[in-house]
Design a protein around this motif. Sequence first.
Motif, PDB file in Angstrom:
ATOM      1  N   VAL A  79     -38.050  42.339 -38.451  1.00 20.36           N
ATOM      2  CA  VAL A  79     -37.992  43.688 -37.881  1.00 20.36           C
ATOM      3  C   VAL A  79     -37.494  43.638 -36.435  1.00 20.36           C
ATOM      4  N   LEU A  80     -37.871  42.588 -35.705  1.00 25.08           N
ATOM      5  CA  LEU A  80     -37.384  42.439 -34.332  1.00 25.08           C
ATOM      6  C   LEU A  80     -35.871  42.252 -34.313  1.00 25.08           C
ATOM      7  N   LEU A  81     -35.339  41.534 -35.298  1.00 27.47           N
ATOM      8  CA  LEU A  81     -33.883  41.395 -35.405  1.00 27.47           C
ATOM      9  C   LEU A  81     -33.230  42.745 -35.684  1.00 27.47           C
ATOM     10  N   PHE A  82     -33.870  43.563 -36.526  1.00 24.81           N
ATOM     11  CA  PHE A  82     -33.358  44.914 -36.765  1.00 24.81           C
ATOM     12  C   PHE A  82     -33.276  45.693 -35.458  1.00 24.81           C
ATOM     13  N   TRP A  83     -34.331  45.541 -34.631  1.00 24.90           N
ATOM     14  CA  TRP A  83     -34.319  46.272 -33.354  1.00 24.90           C
ATOM     15  C   TRP A  83     -33.183  45.774 -32.463  1.00 24.90           C
ATOM     16  N   LEU A  84     -32.964  44.475 -32.424  1.00 28.13           N
ATOM     17  CA  LEU A  84     -31.896  43.936 -31.595  1.00 28.13           C
ATOM     18  C   LEU A  84     -30.530  44.457 -32.045  1.00 28.13           C
ATOM     19  N   GLU A 127     -33.276  50.759 -32.362  1.00 27.36           N
ATOM     20  CA  GLU A 127     -34.159  51.870 -32.726  1.00 27.36           C
ATOM     21  C   GLU A 127     -35.575  51.484 -32.320  1.00 27.36           C
ATOM     22  N   ARG A 128     -36.216  52.294 -31.466  1.00 20.31           N
ATOM     23  CA  ARG A 128     -37.481  51.914 -30.848  1.00 20.31           C
ATOM     24  C   ARG A 128     -38.598  51.665 -31.860  1.00 20.31           C
ATOM     25  N   VAL A 129     -38.554  52.324 -33.001  1.00 16.61           N
ATOM     26  CA  VAL A 129     -39.638  52.169 -33.967  1.00 16.61           C
ATOM     27  C   VAL A 129     -39.752  50.729 -34.447  1.00 16.61           C
ATOM     28  N   TYR A 130     -38.636  49.995 -34.517  1.00 17.78           N
ATOM     29  CA  TYR A 130     -38.695  48.596 -34.947  1.00 17.78           C
ATOM     30  C   TYR A 130     -39.355  47.724 -33.880  1.00 17.78           C
ATOM     31  N   LEU A 178     -41.604  48.797 -31.737  1.00 15.20           N
ATOM     32  CA  LEU A 178     -43.024  49.145 -31.770  1.00 15.20           C
ATOM     33  C   LEU A 178     -43.729  48.471 -32.943  1.00 15.20           C
ATOM     34  N   TYR A 179     -43.048  48.373 -34.085  1.00 16.97           N
ATOM     35  CA  TYR A 179     -43.650  47.678 -35.235  1.00 16.97           C
ATOM     36  C   TYR A 179     -43.884  46.212 -34.891  1.00 16.97           C
ATOM     37  N   ALA A 180     -42.852  45.543 -34.362  1.00 16.55           N
ATOM     38  CA  ALA A 180     -42.990  44.121 -34.040  1.00 16.55           C
ATOM     39  C   ALA A 180     -44.104  43.905 -33.015  1.00 16.55           C
ATOM     40  N   ALA A 181     -44.185  44.787 -32.004  1.00 14.24           N
ATOM     41  CA  ALA A 181     -45.233  44.657 -30.994  1.00 14.24           C
ATOM     42  C   ALA A 181     -46.616  44.873 -31.606  1.00 14.24           C
ATOM     43  N   THR A 182     -46.738  45.880 -32.484  1.00 13.17           N
ATOM     44  CA  THR A 182     -48.029  46.163 -33.116  1.00 13.17           C
ATOM     45  C   THR A 182     -48.511  44.989 -33.952  1.00 13.17           C
ATOM     46  N   MET A 183     -47.636  44.446 -34.787  1.00 13.45           N
ATOM     47  CA  MET A 183     -48.036  43.341 -35.652  1.00 13.45           C
ATOM     48  C   MET A 183     -48.304  42.064 -34.850  1.00 13.45           C
ATOM     49  N   ALA A 184     -47.500  41.823 -33.809  1.00 14.45           N
ATOM     50  CA  ALA A 184     -47.720  40.631 -32.985  1.00 14.45           C
ATOM     51  C   ALA A 184     -49.065  40.714 -32.267  1.00 14.45           C
ATOM     52  N   PHE A 218     -48.560  54.477 -30.659  1.00 14.80           N
ATOM     53  CA  PHE A 218     -47.164  54.883 -30.461  1.00 14.80           C
ATOM     54  C   PHE A 218     -46.333  54.641 -31.723  1.00 14.80           C
ATOM     55  N   PHE A 219     -46.616  53.538 -32.419  1.00 16.33           N
ATOM     56  CA  PHE A 219     -45.832  53.203 -33.614  1.00 16.33           C
ATOM     57  C   PHE A 219     -46.060  54.218 -34.728  1.00 16.33           C
ATOM     58  N   LEU A 220     -47.320  54.562 -35.000  1.00 14.36           N
ATOM     59  CA  LEU A 220     -47.607  55.508 -36.088  1.00 14.36           C
ATOM     60  C   LEU A 220     -47.007  56.880 -35.800  1.00 14.36           C
ATOM     61  N   ILE A 221     -47.038  57.294 -34.536  1.00 12.59           N
ATOM     62  CA  ILE A 221     -46.456  58.590 -34.183  1.00 12.59           C
ATOM     63  C   ILE A 221     -44.969  58.605 -34.519  1.00 12.59           C
ATOM     64  N   ARG A 222     -44.281  57.522 -34.157  1.00 15.85           N
ATOM     65  CA  ARG A 222     -42.835  57.481 -34.368  1.00 15.85           C
ATOM     66  C   ARG A 222     -42.494  57.217 -35.837  1.00 15.85           C
TER      67      ARG A 222
END
Length: 549
Positions: free
Chosen positions: A180-185, A189-192, A194-200, A243-247
Amino acid sequence: MQRIAMAIMLCLLALPGPASTAEVERLQHLPDLPASSMPAPADVLALPDSAFEPVGNVHRLAGDADGRGWWRLQPGPASGTEPLLLVYHSYSARVTVMAPPDYRPVTRSLFDRSLDPRFSRRALVFPLPAAGPVFIGVEGARYPLQVAVRDADAQLAEDVVHVRLISLVIGVLVGISLVVLLFWLLLRERVYLLYAATMALQLMYLLCAYGEAYALPGLRVLARFGVEGIWTIATLATAAASFFLIRLADLDQHVPLPSRLLRWVGGYASLVLVAVLWLPWPSDKDWFPVAGNATLMAANVLALVALGAASWRRHLRAAYALLAWVPLVALSTARAVQLSIGAPLTPGIEYGLPLMLAFTAIVLVLILADRMLTMRRERDSAQLHAQRDALTGVFNRSGIEQRLDWAIVRAREHGGALSAIFLDLDHFKEINDSHGHAVGDACMRELVRVAGGELAYGDHIGRLGGEEFLLVLPGSDLHQARRTGECIRRSIEARCAQVDGIPVALTVSIGVATYRMGDSVASLVARSDLAMYAAKHAGRNRVEAAPAA
């Protein structure tokens, strides 16, 4: 997805429970500790038996209001070759053990780097070399600690299962988060992110709470921050998840008020708490667990309310996010309650939390994939509508020229035939002047309907502007294209004598050109346009072909 959740719950129920512990004959507590400090180990050894109050055959160390206390424990007969004293889930506590024969004090905590590497860190391990009473001192405990006396072989066997399950969860979370972090790079898109940060952060909290982080290279540095490091990671995880769930579920659009409360309470308030925690004042940080837990509970409640309200409004992504979040919140709450009252953690609670975290990560990444597909469909639909003529519904100039360009590329690469037909309504200005633009618009729509019925699969029609239309016929040579043009001309002449009940005697002039090597979109359109003007000059209502060479 519901079936996956049920399967995980069945797996949790099937997990083996902890092996039986050795019998503890007597557990005695030393009451009335000084307000300022713990008695020194030497002073505890010098106390008479009457100084300790019996508390019954209870395998837990409760401590006083400040999380401090001394106990004297009398283990039963050893059942193995290497008996161990185990203090489970010590979290912030420092535990001192004095065991026979020499009663040398040994102090350990979850954050020590020198713990026995044979065992996992879900329990502090103290060898019991000889039979006799054992003295246990606890400092900094925030809930009653579970104690047990077990054989080393039994503990090692149970730790194998523990480490395998934790490793499975680590692998799932790290793998998904990196993807997912690669998707963000790539997509930004900020949601990716936020997902990587949440899971990490969730994974780091899990590893710190179980103690495994302090045994892993690269994460051992977290031990120097002690329990404040665990508090920080847990609170940052709350903020990132909010923040992740909101987005993720577009809660701002579907449920603005709960979303706003979640953003401020779960997000911004958590960040403020972390900032205040690391201020040099006040030096006493005992206020933080109460404030942090209250913020976490409020954030969880608001997240469930917001997701539930959005699900009630038939927002599918919110419904799936709710399905993933409810069991995770339930298990984490159950674990916190059981630890706070000193109840032994069942396998379903102890290992349910990491396994459910992995399940949540998988469900949320599936929601991300669905979100990506939805955005892609919306983008494609927007692009399609941007290439459509609003009046007739066929391609506009940009759209039809793009289709012609693709057809030229295929013809150039594969050597297939390709033709273009340029079509212009005859006497269209007179129709508009005599009957109005509404009738003229109806004539163009009728032309599209009739001409479209004569096209083969793979052919395209577009409006270049005004009353001019372009047809792209991949696979058609000049003869086939001219025949198609003639069919269209006759059909329009026969079927469009009247439009909307008004006699207009609609006819068209058609020019046909076939692709030749080196043609571009502009040159092929220009040659078909010249052929159409030749039809106009020859008397209209006819088909003319541009020379093939």
